[in-house]
Design an enzyme around this catalytic site. Structure first.
Site, short mmCIF file in Angstrom:
data_model
loop_
_atom_site.label_atom_id
_atom_site.label_comp_id
_atom_site.label_asym_id
_atom_site.label_seq_id
_atom_site.Cartn_x
_atom_site.Cartn_y
_atom_site.Cartn_z
N THR A 1 -14.83 -11.04 -6.67
CA THR A 1 -15.83 -12.08 -6.32
C THR A 1 -15.21 -12.52 -4.92
O THR A 1 -14.12 -12.30 -4.51
CB THR A 1 -16.00 -13.08 -7.26
OG1 THR A 1 -14.53 -13.80 -7.29
CG2 THR A 1 -16.55 -12.75 -8.70
N HIS B 1 -4.52 -6.67 -9.37
CA HIS B 1 -3.66 -7.51 -8.69
C HIS B 1 -2.22 -7.53 -9.28
O HIS B 1 -2.30 -7.65 -10.56
CB HIS B 1 -4.28 -8.99 -8.37
CG HIS B 1 -3.44 -9.81 -7.70
ND1 HIS B 1 -3.35 -9.83 -6.34
CD2 HIS B 1 -2.47 -10.87 -8.12
CE1 HIS B 1 -2.58 -10.64 -5.93
NE2 HIS B 1 -2.12 -11.35 -7.08
N MET C 1 -5.49 -3.09 0.98
CA MET C 1 -4.72 -4.32 1.44
C MET C 1 -5.88 -5.07 2.61
O MET C 1 -5.40 -5.63 3.55
CB MET C 1 -3.48 -3.82 1.85
CG MET C 1 -2.56 -3.26 1.09
SD MET C 1 -2.36 -4.26 -0.54
CE MET C 1 -1.21 -5.40 0.00
N SER D 1 -0.61 5.13 -5.89
CA SER D 1 -0.31 5.57 -7.35
C SER D 1 -1.19 5.19 -8.47
O SER D 1 -1.43 5.69 -9.46
CB SER D 1 0.93 4.96 -7.48
OG SER D 1 1.18 3.58 -7.81
#
Ligand code: GRF
Length: 215
Positions: free
Chosen positions: A138, A106, A87, A13
C-alpha cells in the site's frame, strides 16, 4: 495459467525460491531489476526467464522511473507483481496501479521494524522473536495487509549475520506459499486483514522452533 512478474534489486534469493517452487498454474513472465548488476538476473536467465533492467539512475525522479518500470511490467500483463528484495520506495501512483496484486516481503515481523537494518534493530531492541512478513503493498511503507508471517527465535549468540540467515531461510518458505495462495485465488483482503480461504487458521503463521534454528 497466472502470469507473474518478479522485481528485484540484488541477490534474488527470494525470486529463486519462488522459481524453484515451480508453482502449478504459474508462468513467471519476467524478472525485472532496477540495478544492472543484480545477481539474480543471471539465475533468471539461466532458467529461461526473460529479464529486463530499468536502471533507476537513468531517471530524473521517482515518478519517471516508476512509469518506466510499470511500462516493462505491463508489457507482460501480469496477474501478480512480486517485489523480492526490491530496494526502492515506490510512488503512490505505482502502488495504486497494482493495488491488490502487488506483494512484498519484509525481513521483520511487521509492524515491528519497518524500513532498513531490521536484523540489527531487532538485536538492539533485545526481542526474542524476529521474522519476516509477506504483505500487500500500500502507499504507506511496509504497512499493507499481511498475508503470511514467519517467526524465528533470536538466540543468545546471534549476530546480525546469523539472525539474517535464519530469517532468510524462513522467507524462502513463506514467499512461495503466499504466491501459491494468490494464484489459487484463496486470498481475500478485508480491510487491513487477509483471509486465506480454505487454510487452517494457523497456516499463515510459520513458527520456526528454537531447536530447529540452532541446528
Ligand atoms: C530479503 O531479506 C528481503 O526480505 C528484503 O531484502 C532481502 C532480499 O534478499 N526485502 P534476496 O534479494 O531475495 O536474496
Amino acid at each position: 495459467m497466472k502470469t507473474i512478474v518478479i522485481v528485484i534489486s540484488g541477490r534474488g534469493s527470494n525470486m529463486e525460491a519462488i522459481v524453484r517452487a515451480a508453482i502449478p498454474g504459474v508462468r513467471i513472465a519476467a524478472v525485472v531489476s532496477n540495478r544492472p548488476q543484480a545477481k539474480g538476473l543471471a539465475f533468471a536467465a539461466e532458467h529461461g526467464i526473460a529479464t529486463a533492467v530499468v536502471d533507476h539512475t537513468a531517471y530524473a525522479d521517482r515518478e519517471t522511473f516508476d512509469a518506466a518500470l510499470a511500462e516493462v511490467i505491463d508489457s507482460h500483463s501480469p496477474d501478480l507483481v512480486v517485489l523480492a528484495g526490491f530496494m526502492r520506495v515506490l510512488s503512490e501512483g505505482f502502488v495504486r496501479r497494482y493495488e491488490g496484486r502487488l506483494l512484498n516481503i519484509h525481513p521483520s515481523l511487521l509492524p515491528s521494524f519497518p524500513g532498513l537494518h531490521t536484523h540489527r534493530r531487532a538485536l538492539e531492541a533485545g526481542v526474542r522473536i524476529h521474522g519476516a512478513t509477506v504483505h500487500f503493498v500500500t502507499p504507506a511503507l511496509d504497512c499493507g495487509p499481511v498475508v503470511i508471517q514467519a517467526a524465528v527465535p533470536v538466540l543468545d549468540d546471534d549476530d546480525e549475520e546469523r539472525l539474517a540467515a535464519r530469517v532468510l531461510a524462513a522467507e524462502h518458505r513463506i514467499y512461495p506459499q503466499a504466491v501459491r495462495w494468490f494464484v489459487e485465488g484463496r486470498i481475500r483482503v478485508v480491510g487491513n486483514r487477509v483471509e486465506v480461504l480454505g487454510a487452517a487458521q494457523a497456516a499463515a503463521a510459520l513458527i520456526v522452533p528454537a531447536l530447529e534454528s540452532a541446528s
